[in-house]
Design a protein around this motif. Structure first.
Motif, PDB file in Angstrom:
ATOM      1  N   SER A 150       0.819  -1.207   0.000  1.00 42.34           N
ATOM      2  CA  SER A 150       0.000   0.000   0.000  1.00 42.34           C
ATOM      3  C   SER A 150       0.852   1.255   0.000  1.00 42.34           C
ATOM      4  N   GLY A 151       1.833   1.321   0.887  1.00 44.25           N
ATOM      5  CA  GLY A 151       2.685   2.494   0.982  1.00 44.25           C
ATOM      6  C   GLY A 151       3.596   2.667  -0.218  1.00 44.25           C
ATOM      7  N   PHE A 152       4.132   1.575  -0.736  1.00 41.31           N
ATOM      8  CA  PHE A 152       5.080   1.650  -1.852  1.00 41.31           C
ATOM      9  C   PHE A 152       4.419   2.194  -3.106  1.00 41.31           C
ATOM     10  N   PHE A 153       3.207   1.687  -3.405  1.00 40.74           N
ATOM     11  CA  PHE A 153       2.535   2.097  -4.625  1.00 40.74           C
ATOM     12  C   PHE A 153       1.555   3.248  -4.418  1.00 40.74           C
ATOM     13  N   GLY A 154       1.418   3.705  -3.150  1.00 36.77           N
ATOM     14  CA  GLY A 154       0.490   4.800  -2.890  1.00 36.77           C
ATOM     15  C   GLY A 154      -0.954   4.387  -3.047  1.00 36.77           C
ATOM     16  N   ILE A 155      -1.276   3.147  -2.687  1.00 35.65           N
ATOM     17  CA  ILE A 155      -2.634   2.634  -2.830  1.00 35.65           C
ATOM     18  C   ILE A 155      -3.218   2.359  -1.457  1.00 35.65           C
ATOM     19  N   GLY A 156      -4.540   2.481  -1.344  1.00 29.61           N
ATOM     20  CA  GLY A 156      -5.188   2.232  -0.061  1.00 29.61           C
ATOM     21  C   GLY A 156      -5.069   0.785   0.398  1.00 29.61           C
ATOM     22  N   GLY A 157      -4.969  -0.137  -0.544  1.00 34.34           N
ATOM     23  CA  GLY A 157      -4.736  -1.535  -0.200  1.00 34.34           C
ATOM     24  C   GLY A 157      -5.981  -2.346   0.059  1.00 34.34           C
ATOM     25  N   GLY A 158      -7.182  -1.773  -0.163  1.00 35.62           N
ATOM     26  CA  GLY A 158      -8.410  -2.500   0.131  1.00 35.62           C
ATOM     27  C   GLY A 158      -8.531  -3.805  -0.630  1.00 35.62           C
ATOM     28  N   PHE A 159      -8.035  -3.823  -1.880  1.00 35.11           N
ATOM     29  CA  PHE A 159      -8.129  -5.040  -2.669  1.00 35.11           C
ATOM     30  C   PHE A 159      -7.232  -6.139  -2.114  1.00 35.11           C
ATOM     31  N   LEU A 160      -6.249  -5.798  -1.279  1.00 34.58           N
ATOM     32  CA  LEU A 160      -5.432  -6.788  -0.588  1.00 34.58           C
ATOM     33  C   LEU A 160      -5.987  -7.091   0.803  1.00 34.58           C
ATOM     34  N   ILE A 161      -6.567  -6.080   1.450  1.00 36.95           N
ATOM     35  CA  ILE A 161      -7.034  -6.246   2.828  1.00 36.95           C
ATOM     36  C   ILE A 161      -8.259  -7.142   2.899  1.00 36.95           C
ATOM     37  N   VAL A 162      -9.215  -6.942   1.986  1.00 37.92           N
ATOM     38  CA  VAL A 162     -10.442  -7.749   2.021  1.00 37.92           C
ATOM     39  C   VAL A 162     -10.141  -9.238   1.888  1.00 37.92           C
ATOM     40  N   PRO A 163      -9.416  -9.686   0.844  1.00 37.96           N
ATOM     41  CA  PRO A 163      -9.094 -11.119   0.789  1.00 37.96           C
ATOM     42  C   PRO A 163      -8.165 -11.551   1.910  1.00 37.96           C
ATOM     43  N   GLY A 164      -7.294 -10.632   2.377  1.00 34.03           N
ATOM     44  CA  GLY A 164      -6.406 -10.972   3.488  1.00 34.03           C
ATOM     45  C   GLY A 164      -7.180 -11.254   4.766  1.00 34.03           C
ATOM     46  N   LEU A 165      -8.174 -10.422   5.056  1.00 32.99           N
ATOM     47  CA  LEU A 165      -9.014 -10.650   6.240  1.00 32.99           C
ATOM     48  C   LEU A 165      -9.807 -11.950   6.118  1.00 32.99           C
ATOM     49  N   MET A 166     -10.314 -12.216   4.917  1.00 36.71           N
ATOM     50  CA  MET A 166     -11.074 -13.444   4.707  1.00 36.71           C
ATOM     51  C   MET A 166     -10.186 -14.671   4.869  1.00 36.71           C
ATOM     52  N   LEU A 167      -8.941 -14.573   4.380  1.00 32.45           N
ATOM     53  CA  LEU A 167      -7.997 -15.685   4.499  1.00 32.45           C
ATOM     54  C   LEU A 167      -7.624 -15.950   5.954  1.00 32.45           C
ATOM     55  N   ALA A 168      -7.340 -14.872   6.692  1.00 31.23           N
ATOM     56  CA  ALA A 168      -6.861 -15.018   8.064  1.00 31.23           C
ATOM     57  C   ALA A 168      -7.960 -15.389   9.045  1.00 31.23           C
ATOM     58  N   THR A 169      -9.191 -14.934   8.800  1.00 37.94           N
ATOM     59  CA  THR A 169     -10.252 -15.100   9.795  1.00 37.94           C
ATOM     60  C   THR A 169     -11.477 -15.870   9.309  1.00 37.94           C
ATOM     61  N   HIS A 170     -11.596 -16.072   7.985  1.00 37.96           N
ATOM     62  CA  HIS A 170     -12.770 -16.713   7.374  1.00 37.96           C
ATOM     63  C   HIS A 170     -14.051 -15.903   7.604  1.00 37.96           C
ATOM     64  N   MET A 171     -13.925 -14.604   7.826  1.00 40.37           N
ATOM     65  CA  MET A 171     -15.121 -13.780   8.007  1.00 40.37           C
ATOM     66  C   MET A 171     -15.846 -13.617   6.674  1.00 40.37           C
ATOM     67  N   PRO A 172     -17.175 -13.410   6.697  1.00 39.36           N
ATOM     68  CA  PRO A 172     -17.927 -13.183   5.459  1.00 39.36           C
ATOM     69  C   PRO A 172     -17.413 -11.946   4.727  1.00 39.36           C
ATOM     70  N   MET A 173     -17.624 -11.903   3.413  1.00 40.78           N
ATOM     71  CA  MET A 173     -17.061 -10.819   2.614  1.00 40.78           C
ATOM     72  C   MET A 173     -17.589  -9.450   3.037  1.00 40.78           C
ATOM     73  N   ILE A 174     -18.887  -9.341   3.346  1.00 42.07           N
ATOM     74  CA  ILE A 174     -19.426  -8.032   3.709  1.00 42.07           C
ATOM     75  C   ILE A 174     -18.784  -7.520   4.989  1.00 42.07           C
ATOM     76  N   LYS A 175     -18.423  -8.435   5.908  1.00 44.80           N
ATOM     77  CA  LYS A 175     -17.732  -8.036   7.132  1.00 44.80           C
ATOM     78  C   LYS A 175     -16.294  -7.634   6.820  1.00 44.80           C
ATOM     79  N   ALA A 176     -15.662  -8.338   5.864  1.00 40.04           N
ATOM     80  CA  ALA A 176     -14.298  -7.984   5.471  1.00 40.04           C
ATOM     81  C   ALA A 176     -14.268  -6.615   4.805  1.00 40.04           C
ATOM     82  N   VAL A 177     -15.303  -6.318   4.002  1.00 41.15           N
ATOM     83  CA  VAL A 177     -15.392  -5.006   3.354  1.00 41.15           C
ATOM     84  C   VAL A 177     -15.469  -3.905   4.414  1.00 41.15           C
ATOM     85  N   GLY A 178     -16.364  -4.061   5.387  1.00 37.55           N
ATOM     86  CA  GLY A 178     -16.501  -3.054   6.437  1.00 37.55           C
ATOM     87  C   GLY A 178     -15.260  -2.942   7.296  1.00 37.55           C
ATOM     88  N   SER A 179     -14.692  -4.087   7.690  1.00 41.67           N
ATOM     89  CA  SER A 179     -13.514  -4.086   8.559  1.00 41.67           C
ATOM     90  C   SER A 179     -12.290  -3.530   7.852  1.00 41.67           C
TER      91      SER A 179
END
Length: 259
Positions: A150-179
């Motif tokens: 995120s910092g290197f490319f100047g991107i918010g990183g949401g496209f990495l965070i949402v699947p990352g949260l789902m991978l690490a916690t198995h939370m539903p996608m709508i919860k990953a989007v909000g979190s």
């Protein structure tokens, strides 16, 4: 002047809408919009200004998702804190790289992200993991890597965070989007502060972008709460948008590097 302000407001609204709807894509859109639509001349200024606008808009969308019960605060805090450290390190490295080369790499990353979004997602029947030490450590590891990118490319990183949260916690996608929005806002703020210390933020344009983004974010959040079964369709549409923007960024940055 009025036309320029209108363009900045409309561009910010599009960025905010993306953040409210899918928890990401803000900076993927913000940097090229600032450069090629709003007319910011320097790539590093576009990255710094976009990071600030995305950060504020992400926090605004977070408030809406929190009211809807779409935020898992413990996992969101771990991701935000650890990922922000990665974002500081990544943005420090990013400032040392030629701006046009950075944009070219950015375009390549966007193509990879678009391809990932088009891949059919297998349904994961696993229950959401308990928020214990092992889950927090896994979340922290994913967070640091996402923050670096995120910092290197100047991107918010949401496209990495949402699947990352789902991978690490198995939370539903709508919860990953909000979190994810807490981390997106934190990553963007870390990058914006780092760039602003070097004078690489246009505060007037950032303000216009933020104003438009708050309105767009509200609309995106409302639509996200209404659409739970149409996520795959939305992802495909957004992937096509990513490919289009990536092609334009690669074309423009490639032209500049060759001239």
């Amino acid at each position: 002047m009025i036309a320029m302000i209108s363009v900045a407001l409309a561009s910010g609204a599009l960025v905010g809408f993306s953040l409210g709807l899918i928890g990401g894509g803000g900076s993927i859109l913000a940097t090229p919009l600032l450069l090629y639509v709003v007319g910011v001349a320097q790539p590093h200024v576009a990255i710094g200004t976009g990071a600030l606008a995305v950060s504020v808009n992400a926090f605004a969308s977070l408030a809406g998702h929190a009211r809807a019960g779409n935020v898992r605060w413990r996992c969101a805090l771990v991701f935000a804190i650890v990922g922000t450290l990665g974002a500081f390190a990544g943005s420090s490295l990013g400032k040392l790289v030629d701006g046009n080369r950075l944009l070219f790499l950015f375009g390549l990353i966007m193509i990879a992200v678009g391809a990932m979004m088009l891949r059919p997602r297998r349904e994961n029947a696993a229950a959401e993991r308990e928020t214990n030490l092992a889950t927090c450590l896994l979340t922290a590891a994913v967070a640091f890597l996402a923050g670096m990118a995120s910092g290197f490319f100047g991107i918010g990183g949401g496209f990495l965070i949402v699947p990352g949260l789902m991978l690490a916690t198995h939370m539903p996608m709508i919860k990953a989007v909000g979190s994810s929005l807490l981390a997106v806002g934190s990553f963007g703020l870390a990058t914006a502060i780092n760039y602003s210390l070097s004078g690489l933020v246009d505060w007037r344009i950032a303000g216009e972008f933020i104003a438009g983004g708050i309105v767009g974010g509200l609309a995106g959040m409302m639509l996200a709460n209404r659409l739970s079964r149409g996520k795959e369709t939305l992802k495909r549409v957004f992937a096509v948008l990513i490919f289009m923007v990536a092609a334009y960024v690669l074309y423009r940055s490639g032209q500049t590097m060759m001239s």
